[in-house]
Design a protein around this motif. Sequence first.
Motif, PDB file in Angstrom:
ATOM      1  N   VAL A   3       0.863  -1.180   0.000  1.00 60.35           N
ATOM      2  CA  VAL A   3       0.000   0.000   0.000  1.00 60.35           C
ATOM      3  C   VAL A   3       0.900   1.231   0.000  1.00 60.35           C
ATOM      4  N   SER A   4       0.633   2.170  -0.895  1.00 58.83           N
ATOM      5  CA  SER A   4       1.467   3.361  -0.967  1.00 58.83           C
ATOM      6  C   SER A   4       1.221   4.253   0.237  1.00 58.83           C
ATOM      7  N   SER A   5       2.181   5.128   0.528  1.00 61.61           N
ATOM      8  CA  SER A   5       2.026   6.044   1.668  1.00 61.61           C
ATOM      9  C   SER A   5       0.876   7.019   1.436  1.00 61.61           C
ATOM     10  N   VAL A   6       0.597   7.337   0.177  1.00 66.44           N
ATOM     11  CA  VAL A   6      -0.531   8.216  -0.125  1.00 66.44           C
ATOM     12  C   VAL A   6      -1.829   7.538   0.294  1.00 66.44           C
ATOM     13  N   GLU A   7      -1.967   6.273  -0.047  1.00 63.43           N
ATOM     14  CA  GLU A   7      -3.174   5.530   0.313  1.00 63.43           C
ATOM     15  C   GLU A   7      -3.297   5.360   1.817  1.00 63.43           C
ATOM     16  N   GLU A   8      -2.178   5.159   2.510  1.00 67.36           N
ATOM     17  CA  GLU A   8      -2.205   5.013   3.964  1.00 67.36           C
ATOM     18  C   GLU A   8      -2.645   6.296   4.650  1.00 67.36           C
ATOM     19  N   ASN A   9      -2.278   7.446   4.098  1.00 71.78           N
ATOM     20  CA  ASN A   9      -2.588   8.733   4.702  1.00 71.78           C
ATOM     21  C   ASN A   9      -3.949   9.291   4.292  1.00 71.78           C
ATOM     22  N   ARG A  10      -4.580   8.636   3.349  1.00 71.64           N
ATOM     23  CA  ARG A  10      -5.888   9.079   2.891  1.00 71.64           C
ATOM     24  C   ARG A  10      -6.905   8.843   4.001  1.00 71.64           C
ATOM     25  N   PRO A  11      -7.779   9.850   4.276  1.00 69.13           N
ATOM     26  CA  PRO A  11      -8.772   9.635   5.332  1.00 69.13           C
ATOM     27  C   PRO A  11      -9.717   8.486   4.990  1.00 69.13           C
ATOM     28  N   LYS A  12     -10.138   7.786   6.019  1.00 68.15           N
ATOM     29  CA  LYS A  12     -11.090   6.697   5.823  1.00 68.15           C
ATOM     30  C   LYS A  12     -12.433   7.294   5.405  1.00 68.15           C
ATOM     31  N   PRO A  13     -13.122   6.642   4.475  1.00 64.49           N
ATOM     32  CA  PRO A  13     -14.425   7.163   4.052  1.00 64.49           C
ATOM     33  C   PRO A  13     -15.400   7.209   5.234  1.00 64.49           C
ATOM     34  N   SER A  14     -16.203   8.251   5.244  1.00 63.20           N
ATOM     35  CA  SER A  14     -17.243   8.345   6.268  1.00 63.20           C
ATOM     36  C   SER A  14     -18.496   8.891   5.597  1.00 63.20           C
ATOM     37  N   GLY A  15     -19.615   8.660   6.198  1.00 56.96           N
ATOM     38  CA  GLY A  15     -20.860   9.178   5.654  1.00 56.96           C
ATOM     39  C   GLY A  15     -21.036  10.639   6.032  1.00 56.96           C
ATOM     40  N   ILE A  16     -22.030  11.255   5.440  1.00 58.80           N
ATOM     41  CA  ILE A  16     -22.285  12.671   5.676  1.00 58.80           C
ATOM     42  C   ILE A  16     -22.646  12.939   7.138  1.00 58.80           C
ATOM     43  N   ASP A  17     -23.371  12.031   7.772  1.00 55.55           N
ATOM     44  CA  ASP A  17     -23.742  12.246   9.170  1.00 55.55           C
ATOM     45  C   ASP A  17     -22.508  12.310  10.064  1.00 55.55           C
ATOM     46  N   GLU A  18     -21.564  11.433   9.817  1.00 57.00           N
ATOM     47  CA  GLU A  18     -20.321  11.438  10.586  1.00 57.00           C
ATOM     48  C   GLU A  18     -19.520  12.713  10.298  1.00 57.00           C
ATOM     49  N   LEU A  19     -19.480  13.102   9.043  1.00 50.22           N
ATOM     50  CA  LEU A  19     -18.767  14.331   8.691  1.00 50.22           C
ATOM     51  C   LEU A  19     -19.383  15.543   9.382  1.00 50.22           C
ATOM     52  N   LEU A  20     -20.707  15.646   9.352  1.00 53.07           N
ATOM     53  CA  LEU A  20     -21.383  16.765  10.032  1.00 53.07           C
ATOM     54  C   LEU A  20     -21.071  16.770  11.522  1.00 53.07           C
ATOM     55  N   GLU A  21     -21.126  15.614  12.142  1.00 51.74           N
ATOM     56  CA  GLU A  21     -20.825  15.522  13.569  1.00 51.74           C
ATOM     57  C   GLU A  21     -19.401  15.988  13.854  1.00 51.74           C
ATOM     58  N   ARG A  22     -18.479  15.586  13.008  1.00 49.83           N
ATOM     59  CA  ARG A  22     -17.070  15.937  13.204  1.00 49.83           C
ATOM     60  C   ARG A  22     -16.838  17.443  13.048  1.00 49.83           C
ATOM     61  N   VAL A  23     -17.407  18.056  12.012  1.00 46.58           N
ATOM     62  CA  VAL A  23     -17.151  19.492  11.820  1.00 46.58           C
ATOM     63  C   VAL A  23     -17.868  20.327  12.874  1.00 46.58           C
ATOM     64  N   ARG A  24     -19.014  19.860  13.344  1.00 48.17           N
ATOM     65  CA  ARG A  24     -19.760  20.606  14.355  1.00 48.17           C
ATOM     66  C   ARG A  24     -19.117  20.557  15.737  1.00 48.17           C
ATOM     67  N   GLU A  25     -18.182  19.630  15.946  1.00 46.33           N
ATOM     68  CA  GLU A  25     -17.462  19.566  17.222  1.00 46.33           C
ATOM     69  C   GLU A  25     -16.558  20.773  17.427  1.00 46.33           C
ATOM     70  N   ASP A  26     -16.227  21.464  16.351  1.00 49.52           N
ATOM     71  CA  ASP A  26     -15.252  22.549  16.410  1.00 49.52           C
ATOM     72  C   ASP A  26     -15.841  23.916  16.734  1.00 49.52           C
ATOM     73  N   TYR A  27     -17.161  24.010  16.886  1.00 46.51           N
ATOM     74  CA  TYR A  27     -17.769  25.304  17.180  1.00 46.51           C
ATOM     75  C   TYR A  27     -19.144  25.102  17.790  1.00 46.51           C
ATOM     76  N   GLU A  28     -19.682  26.173  18.346  1.00 46.09           N
ATOM     77  CA  GLU A  28     -21.011  26.121  18.936  1.00 46.09           C
ATOM     78  C   GLU A  28     -22.020  26.719  17.968  1.00 46.09           C
ATOM     79  N   ARG A  29     -23.016  25.926  17.612  1.00 39.08           N
ATOM     80  CA  ARG A  29     -24.083  26.396  16.730  1.00 39.08           C
ATOM     81  C   ARG A  29     -25.057  27.236  17.555  1.00 39.08           C
ATOM     82  N   ILE A  30     -25.829  28.085  16.891  1.00 35.72           N
ATOM     83  CA  ILE A  30     -26.762  28.934  17.618  1.00 35.72           C
ATOM     84  C   ILE A  30     -28.171  28.800  17.052  1.00 35.72           C
TER      85      ILE A  30
END
Length: 137
Positions: A3-30
């Motif tokens: 496996v190339s180092s590029v492939e190893e460093n590539r983020p694991k696929p996630s669904g949109i719900d997981e992505l939303l949860e992850r980005v929303r951890e960084d700030y407070e919504r109002i």
Amino acid sequence: MAVSSVEENRPKPSGIDELLERVREDYERIGPEQAAAEAAEGALLVDIRYAALREQDGVIPGALIVERNELEWRLDPQGSHRAPQAVSHDLRIVVICNEGYASSLAVASLHQLGLHRATDLTGGFQAWRAAGLPVTP
């Protein structure tokens, strides 16, 4: 097969719900009432809904309308295509989409540009309207 180092460093696929949860951890919504109060104190409300939704449901008085595909160019204080309101990386920005999903992804992008005070409206325009806050045709 190795496996190339590029492939190893590539983020694991996630669904949109997981992505939303992850980005929303960084700030407070109002919520709508807080967004209205912050706008009254100088925060910039930014409506990223597309034209058909604005025509159908109306707009928030005083909100800057910037469709999502132009957002970064219009709000980057150092950008050559910035909106007149994009005066500082310290500007408080409240991004509003229709229901509060696309706005979260937009905020993540604005944070990458250094707009660290950007947030979004939980429930989007529909929550604003349901709260009985001002809307114009």
